[in-house]
Design an enzyme around this catalytic site. Sequence first.
Site, PDB file in Angstrom:
ATOM      1  N   CYS A  76       0.879  -1.235  -0.181  1.00  0.00           N
ATOM      2  CA  CYS A  76       0.027  -0.058   0.063  1.00  0.00           C
ATOM      3  C   CYS A  76       0.758   1.010  -0.099  1.00  0.00           C
ATOM      4  O   CYS A  76       0.620   2.129  -0.730  1.00  0.00           O
ATOM      5  CB  CYS A  76      -0.978   0.075   1.209  1.00  0.00           C
ATOM      6  SG  CYS A  76      -2.107   1.603   1.377  1.00  0.00           S
ATOM      7  N   CYS A  81      -1.912   1.683  -2.869  1.00  0.00           N
ATOM      8  CA  CYS A  81      -2.805   2.883  -2.704  1.00  0.00           C
ATOM      9  C   CYS A  81      -2.171   4.158  -2.749  1.00  0.00           C
ATOM     10  O   CYS A  81      -2.720   5.229  -3.335  1.00  0.00           O
ATOM     11  CB  CYS A  81      -3.467   2.571  -1.313  1.00  0.00           C
ATOM     12  SG  CYS A  81      -3.812   0.960  -0.844  1.00  0.00           S
ATOM     13  N   LYS A  84      -0.596   5.216  -6.215  1.00  0.00           N
ATOM     14  CA  LYS A  84      -1.476   5.089  -7.132  1.00  0.00           C
ATOM     15  C   LYS A  84      -2.423   6.324  -6.874  1.00  0.00           C
ATOM     16  O   LYS A  84      -2.835   7.145  -7.943  1.00  0.00           O
ATOM     17  CB  LYS A  84      -2.267   3.835  -6.927  1.00  0.00           C
ATOM     18  CG  LYS A  84      -3.635   3.590  -7.521  1.00  0.00           C
ATOM     19  CD  LYS A  84      -4.967   4.141  -7.043  1.00  0.00           C
ATOM     20  CE  LYS A  84      -5.215   3.569  -5.762  1.00  0.00           C
ATOM     21  NZ  LYS A  84      -5.491   2.206  -5.687  1.00  0.00           N
ATOM     22  N   TYR A 218      -8.863  -3.801 -11.014  1.00  0.00           N
ATOM     23  CA  TYR A 218      -8.839  -2.578 -10.650  1.00  0.00           C
ATOM     24  C   TYR A 218      -7.626  -2.040 -10.837  1.00  0.00           C
ATOM     25  O   TYR A 218      -7.453  -0.792 -11.169  1.00  0.00           O
ATOM     26  CB  TYR A 218      -9.507  -2.322  -9.001  1.00  0.00           C
ATOM     27  CG  TYR A 218      -8.699  -2.809  -7.908  1.00  0.00           C
ATOM     28  CD1 TYR A 218      -7.778  -2.058  -7.376  1.00  0.00           C
ATOM     29  CD2 TYR A 218      -8.989  -4.040  -7.572  1.00  0.00           C
ATOM     30  CE1 TYR A 218      -6.992  -2.502  -6.266  1.00  0.00           C
ATOM     31  CE2 TYR A 218      -7.980  -4.400  -6.472  1.00  0.00           C
ATOM     32  CZ  TYR A 218      -7.172  -3.790  -5.751  1.00  0.00           C
ATOM     33  OH  TYR A 218      -6.363  -4.088  -4.905  1.00  0.00           O
ATOM     34  N   GLU A 222      -7.065   1.278 -12.969  1.00  0.00           N
ATOM     35  CA  GLU A 222      -6.361   2.508 -12.312  1.00  0.00           C
ATOM     36  C   GLU A 222      -5.199   2.973 -12.997  1.00  0.00           C
ATOM     37  O   GLU A 222      -5.012   4.109 -13.202  1.00  0.00           O
ATOM     38  CB  GLU A 222      -6.377   1.991 -10.842  1.00  0.00           C
ATOM     39  CG  GLU A 222      -7.653   1.967  -9.813  1.00  0.00           C
ATOM     40  CD  GLU A 222      -7.450   1.587  -8.639  1.00  0.00           C
ATOM     41  OE1 GLU A 222      -7.945   1.632  -7.775  1.00  0.00           O
ATOM     42  OE2 GLU A 222      -6.207   1.040  -8.392  1.00  0.00           O
ATOM     43  N   HIS A 487     -27.194  19.974   0.006  1.00  0.00           N
ATOM     44  CA  HIS A 487     -26.995  20.399  -1.435  1.00  0.00           C
ATOM     45  C   HIS A 487     -26.344  21.614  -1.514  1.00  0.00           C
ATOM     46  O   HIS A 487     -25.919  22.432  -0.770  1.00  0.00           O
ATOM     47  CB  HIS A 487     -28.526  21.107  -1.514  1.00  0.00           C
ATOM     48  CG  HIS A 487     -28.749  21.515  -2.844  1.00  0.00           C
ATOM     49  ND1 HIS A 487     -29.099  20.722  -3.813  1.00  0.00           N
ATOM     50  CD2 HIS A 487     -29.166  22.645  -3.220  1.00  0.00           C
ATOM     51  CE1 HIS A 487     -29.457  21.377  -5.020  1.00  0.00           C
ATOM     52  NE2 HIS A 487     -29.549  22.551  -4.870  1.00  0.00           N
ATOM     53  N   GLU A 492     -25.851  13.701  -2.178  1.00  0.00           N
ATOM     54  CA  GLU A 492     -27.561  13.742  -1.697  1.00  0.00           C
ATOM     55  C   GLU A 492     -28.314  13.020  -2.829  1.00  0.00           C
ATOM     56  O   GLU A 492     -29.506  12.724  -2.662  1.00  0.00           O
ATOM     57  CB  GLU A 492     -27.847  15.132  -1.882  1.00  0.00           C
ATOM     58  CG  GLU A 492     -27.881  15.851  -3.268  1.00  0.00           C
ATOM     59  CD  GLU A 492     -28.528  17.345  -3.375  1.00  0.00           C
ATOM     60  OE1 GLU A 492     -29.426  17.473  -2.824  1.00  0.00           O
ATOM     61  OE2 GLU A 492     -27.616  18.145  -3.957  1.00  0.00           O
TER      62      GLU A 492
END
Length: 512
Positions: A76, A81, A84, A218, A222, A487, A492
């Site tokens: 990672c 992670c 990346k 993934y 990515e 909002h 939302e």
Amino acid sequence: MAALCTVRHRWKRLKCLQVFTRNLTGSYDYDLVVIGGGSGGLACSKEAAQLGQKVAVLDYVEPSAKGTKWGLGGTCVNVGCIPKKLMHQAALLGTAVKDAKKYGWQMPETLRHDWATMAEAVQNHVRSLNWGHRVQLQDKKVKYLNLKGSLLDEHTVRGLSKAGKETVLTAKNIVIATGGRPKYPTEIPGAVEHGITSDDIFWLEKSPGKTLVVGASYVALECAGFLTGIGLDATLMVRSVALRGFDRQMAGLVTDYMEAYGTRFVWRSVPKRVDRLPSGTLQVTWSDTETGREHRDTYDSVLWAVGRAPETKTLGLDKLAVQLNQETGKIVVGPDESTSVPNVYAFGDIGEGRPELTPTAIKAGKLLAHRLAGQSTVLMNYDNVATTVFTPLEYGCVGLSEEEAERRCGKDGIEVFHAFYKPLEFTVAERDASQCYVKVICERGGDQKILGLHLTGPNAGEVIQGFSLSLQCGATYPHLLQTVGIHPTCAEEVVKIHITKRSGLDPTVTGC
């Protein structure tokens, strides 16, 4: 010389006798020895030390096939992670610069990305994390050993240094958290000699140039995504489907957006060989799995993202009869991370059936430390673990895919609420939002418990992280209806959702 050999032989016997005696008396060098200095292993070791345990961590990184190596912290931090996400951010900034013109910013006509500048900055940050991990271990009085660990028995670990020097440690409990490494398709001529993996891409000093990414995980998407985003020619070669194991509809939206974004896709194809031409470029030959026809093209780099293999082969697990899944090579573990051998535990990517996610390993490691210290009996809950794919249009999800929910409950047993929406940020910039989508999968009867939540859009990970808490608390569709949205946000749209797939109505959100 004969006398020296006798002395050496006697020393080895004495050392073995010493270890054996320790095991019989129940006196050990450490309460806990952790093999593996990735995110999970470090979290487990530090937590155990905080609880008063005497702890040692063994970590050793074998260089990649291309010779890439890195420091403490695991995948990672070094090749996963963290770098990346930073390179993904570089790509997002490129898109933001294009949007900026529509918002009134006077931008130069031509913009150029400099790989070397980005790579140096990312690598410097990673090195700072490596140093930080070492300092934390020291502060928490965890013994760090840069050794390659293997098991001699259920209480004994052998550490081997780069120079071949051996160190033997004994412990009441041993934890394995060695994770995995990228696979090479060794059956393809030229794959290893001329290809790179995710172990290398983040540490390249020069731009990879025109790149072929082989794979559909993934990781593959990515990498191809951020390469496209910084202006490189990137192609994804996919054998069958993209993002296997994820929701099929959502995976399609991700790849559709990537194609519109500029990433090329070569579908239903498999590489046959990779050759280096006199010019230095790489010629890749592949075949179409439907027609059988062969094709060729040239690239500057070929990145293999065809899966990961667990780091179990050199641990000596066969000598202890630690049970492995013969197909995957991963360690079979119980709900408490125990293996088939007493006092030996395993968690993280190396555990069979466990999510290959850093936060999961960290949480599981901390909980294991508490149980081994006799401070708790709480087990890791592997249900409803949220995750995000950091593609150009991010995809975040938690809970079941629509396919899995249908398999468990039946098609008539679920209700799927969905909506296509347009992020406010996309409006002025006149960006296409046809793949921005939210889907909430619920039980059809009773309280309509939420089984899964999926979203493609900006900052999808930030949105899904919050909603993942609600699923842990047993959220229902009525709970969504009772929630007031913020909002104007993308999040939302989740609490406004009201149209079902079953209704056949247009799910496109209109108005503000």
